[in-house]
Design a protein around this motif. Sequence first.
Motif, PDB file in Angstrom:
ATOM      1  N   PHE A 126       0.795  -1.320   0.060  1.00 46.27           N
ATOM      2  CA  PHE A 126       0.059  -0.090   0.093  1.00 46.27           C
ATOM      3  C   PHE A 126       0.780   1.215  -0.123  1.00 46.27           C
ATOM      4  O   PHE A 126       1.930   1.314   0.386  1.00 46.27           O
ATOM      5  CB  PHE A 126      -0.977   0.027   1.160  1.00 46.27           C
ATOM      6  CG  PHE A 126      -0.349   0.148   2.746  1.00 46.27           C
ATOM      7  CD1 PHE A 126      -0.018  -0.999   3.049  1.00 46.27           C
ATOM      8  CD2 PHE A 126      -0.134   1.200   3.042  1.00 46.27           C
ATOM      9  CE1 PHE A 126       0.495  -1.233   4.486  1.00 46.27           C
ATOM     10  CE2 PHE A 126       0.238   1.360   4.498  1.00 46.27           C
ATOM     11  CZ  PHE A 126       0.684   0.231   5.122  1.00 46.27           C
ATOM     12  N   ILE A 127       0.435   2.029  -0.617  1.00 46.85           N
ATOM     13  CA  ILE A 127       1.133   3.589  -0.676  1.00 46.85           C
ATOM     14  C   ILE A 127       0.082   4.873  -0.385  1.00 46.85           C
ATOM     15  O   ILE A 127      -0.924   4.569  -0.785  1.00 46.85           O
ATOM     16  CB  ILE A 127       2.006   3.736  -1.918  1.00 46.85           C
ATOM     17  CG1 ILE A 127       0.860   3.713  -3.255  1.00 46.85           C
ATOM     18  CG2 ILE A 127       3.042   2.744  -2.293  1.00 46.85           C
ATOM     19  CD1 ILE A 127       1.501   3.937  -4.644  1.00 46.85           C
ATOM     20  N   ASP A 172       6.247   6.464  -3.765  1.00 41.31           N
ATOM     21  CA  ASP A 172       6.215   5.324  -3.932  1.00 41.31           C
ATOM     22  C   ASP A 172       6.673   4.393  -3.047  1.00 41.31           C
ATOM     23  O   ASP A 172       7.230   4.847  -2.095  1.00 41.31           O
ATOM     24  CB  ASP A 172       7.181   5.111  -5.348  1.00 41.31           C
ATOM     25  CG  ASP A 172       6.767   6.079  -6.544  1.00 41.31           C
ATOM     26  OD1 ASP A 172       7.441   6.156  -7.352  1.00 41.31           O
ATOM     27  OD2 ASP A 172       5.619   6.429  -6.440  1.00 41.31           O
ATOM     28  N   LYS A 173       6.749   2.977  -3.155  1.00 41.50           N
ATOM     29  CA  LYS A 173       7.430   2.209  -2.165  1.00 41.50           C
ATOM     30  C   LYS A 173       7.756   1.044  -2.678  1.00 41.50           C
ATOM     31  O   LYS A 173       7.184   0.470  -3.741  1.00 41.50           O
ATOM     32  CB  LYS A 173       6.124   1.819  -1.179  1.00 41.50           C
ATOM     33  CG  LYS A 173       6.238   0.855   0.013  1.00 41.50           C
ATOM     34  CD  LYS A 173       5.196   1.072   0.913  1.00 41.50           C
ATOM     35  CE  LYS A 173       5.283   0.244   2.205  1.00 41.50           C
ATOM     36  NZ  LYS A 173       4.052   0.216   2.711  1.00 41.50           N
ATOM     37  N   GLU A 174       8.753   0.379  -2.042  1.00 42.68           N
ATOM     38  CA  GLU A 174       9.594  -1.091  -2.612  1.00 42.68           C
ATOM     39  C   GLU A 174       9.475  -1.939  -1.400  1.00 42.68           C
ATOM     40  O   GLU A 174      10.031  -1.416  -0.233  1.00 42.68           O
ATOM     41  CB  GLU A 174      10.865  -0.600  -3.194  1.00 42.68           C
ATOM     42  CG  GLU A 174      11.533  -1.895  -3.883  1.00 42.68           C
ATOM     43  CD  GLU A 174      13.045  -1.564  -4.345  1.00 42.68           C
ATOM     44  OE1 GLU A 174      13.051  -0.751  -4.996  1.00 42.68           O
ATOM     45  OE2 GLU A 174      13.745  -2.401  -4.318  1.00 42.68           O
ATOM     46  N   ASP A 175       9.266  -3.003  -1.685  1.00 43.07           N
ATOM     47  CA  ASP A 175       9.411  -4.088  -0.615  1.00 43.07           C
ATOM     48  C   ASP A 175       9.528  -5.522  -1.363  1.00 43.07           C
ATOM     49  O   ASP A 175       8.881  -6.028  -1.992  1.00 43.07           O
ATOM     50  CB  ASP A 175       7.906  -4.331   0.034  1.00 43.07           C
ATOM     51  CG  ASP A 175       7.718  -5.273   1.164  1.00 43.07           C
ATOM     52  OD1 ASP A 175       6.992  -5.343   1.665  1.00 43.07           O
ATOM     53  OD2 ASP A 175       8.903  -5.807   1.604  1.00 43.07           O
ATOM     54  N   ARG A 180       9.221  -7.918  -9.689  1.00 42.13           N
ATOM     55  CA  ARG A 180      10.391  -8.351 -10.402  1.00 42.13           C
ATOM     56  C   ARG A 180      10.670  -9.649 -10.166  1.00 42.13           C
ATOM     57  O   ARG A 180      10.268 -10.046  -9.279  1.00 42.13           O
ATOM     58  CB  ARG A 180      11.605  -7.426  -9.713  1.00 42.13           C
ATOM     59  CG  ARG A 180      11.772  -5.972 -10.236  1.00 42.13           C
ATOM     60  CD  ARG A 180      12.668  -5.190  -9.589  1.00 42.13           C
ATOM     61  NE  ARG A 180      12.890  -5.373  -8.141  1.00 42.13           N
ATOM     62  CZ  ARG A 180      11.803  -4.676  -7.433  1.00 42.13           C
ATOM     63  NH1 ARG A 180      11.207  -3.756  -8.116  1.00 42.13           N
ATOM     64  NH2 ARG A 180      11.921  -4.624  -6.018  1.00 42.13           N
ATOM     65  N   ASP A 181      11.593 -10.341 -10.912  1.00 45.21           N
ATOM     66  CA  ASP A 181      11.840 -11.846 -11.039  1.00 45.21           C
ATOM     67  C   ASP A 181      10.494 -12.724 -10.530  1.00 45.21           C
ATOM     68  O   ASP A 181      10.513 -13.260  -9.616  1.00 45.21           O
ATOM     69  CB  ASP A 181      13.052 -11.902  -9.830  1.00 45.21           C
ATOM     70  CG  ASP A 181      13.398 -13.227  -9.793  1.00 45.21           C
ATOM     71  OD1 ASP A 181      13.806 -13.760  -8.574  1.00 45.21           O
ATOM     72  OD2 ASP A 181      13.332 -13.983 -10.834  1.00 45.21           O
ATOM     73  N   SER A 182       9.484 -12.557 -11.493  1.00 46.41           N
ATOM     74  CA  SER A 182       8.333 -13.122 -11.333  1.00 46.41           C
ATOM     75  C   SER A 182       8.405 -14.686 -11.250  1.00 46.41           C
ATOM     76  O   SER A 182       9.381 -15.119 -11.988  1.00 46.41           O
ATOM     77  CB  SER A 182       7.290 -12.845 -12.544  1.00 46.41           C
ATOM     78  OG  SER A 182       7.043 -11.540 -12.601  1.00 46.41           O
TER      79      SER A 182
END
Lengths: 113, 111
Positions: free
Chosen positions: B49-50, B55-58, B77-79
């Motif tokens: 959530f943002i 923005d947010k990266e986790d 990323r890297d699905s």
Amino acid sequence: DTEVTQTPKHLVMGMTNKKSLKCEQHMGHRAMYWYKQKAKKPPELMFVYSYEKLSINESVPSRFSPECPNSSLLNLHLHALQPEDSALYLCASSQERSNQPQHFGDGTRLSIL
Amino acid sequence: QKEVEQNSGPLSVPEGAIASLNCTYSDRGSQSFFWYRQYSGKSPELIMFIYSNGDKEDGRFTAQLNKASQYVSLLIRDSQPSDSATYLCAVNTGSARQLTFGSGTQLTVLP
């Protein structure tokens, strides 16, 4: 494992039965919600409780009756349901502030015969 | 009427690729944005959530907000095949506790 616990996981009932769905959370949240979700559709809001008081009722038929006995518990009483009420019923909770994320329970899969 | 729209997909990406999921919203007053993952037959699970401030990266997930264009995106990323699910975008306008959900995007990650 979710921190919002719903019982039962599955329920089959006839149109004349009375049953209740139960939801419990121990996250200290003061807002609790009932949603209904049909297959391949997003959740639809039914009711919102804030500090144990009903704050939103999305024009839900009276055959659905919510109850919030305390800040951790939320019930949904069912009576005289119709086959189209068959769905996944989801309970969620959140902190009181309106921009806080809602956390869902695993849901109750309800089938009306 | 406040609306949230998502491309229903299905979106297919190969394993290891970046999956990009998008969501547009109509209410300029929207202040908080949520991404839920829902596996078939299961309940929605909050993954990101943002708020309107950034923005947010986790881990492998990044949520980005473009306020000017009124869309929010989720990048994975890297699905992995285990990421295969329906992703629901939800928006809260801040004036109530109501979430408006998009219809969801079905993602399939191919091994």
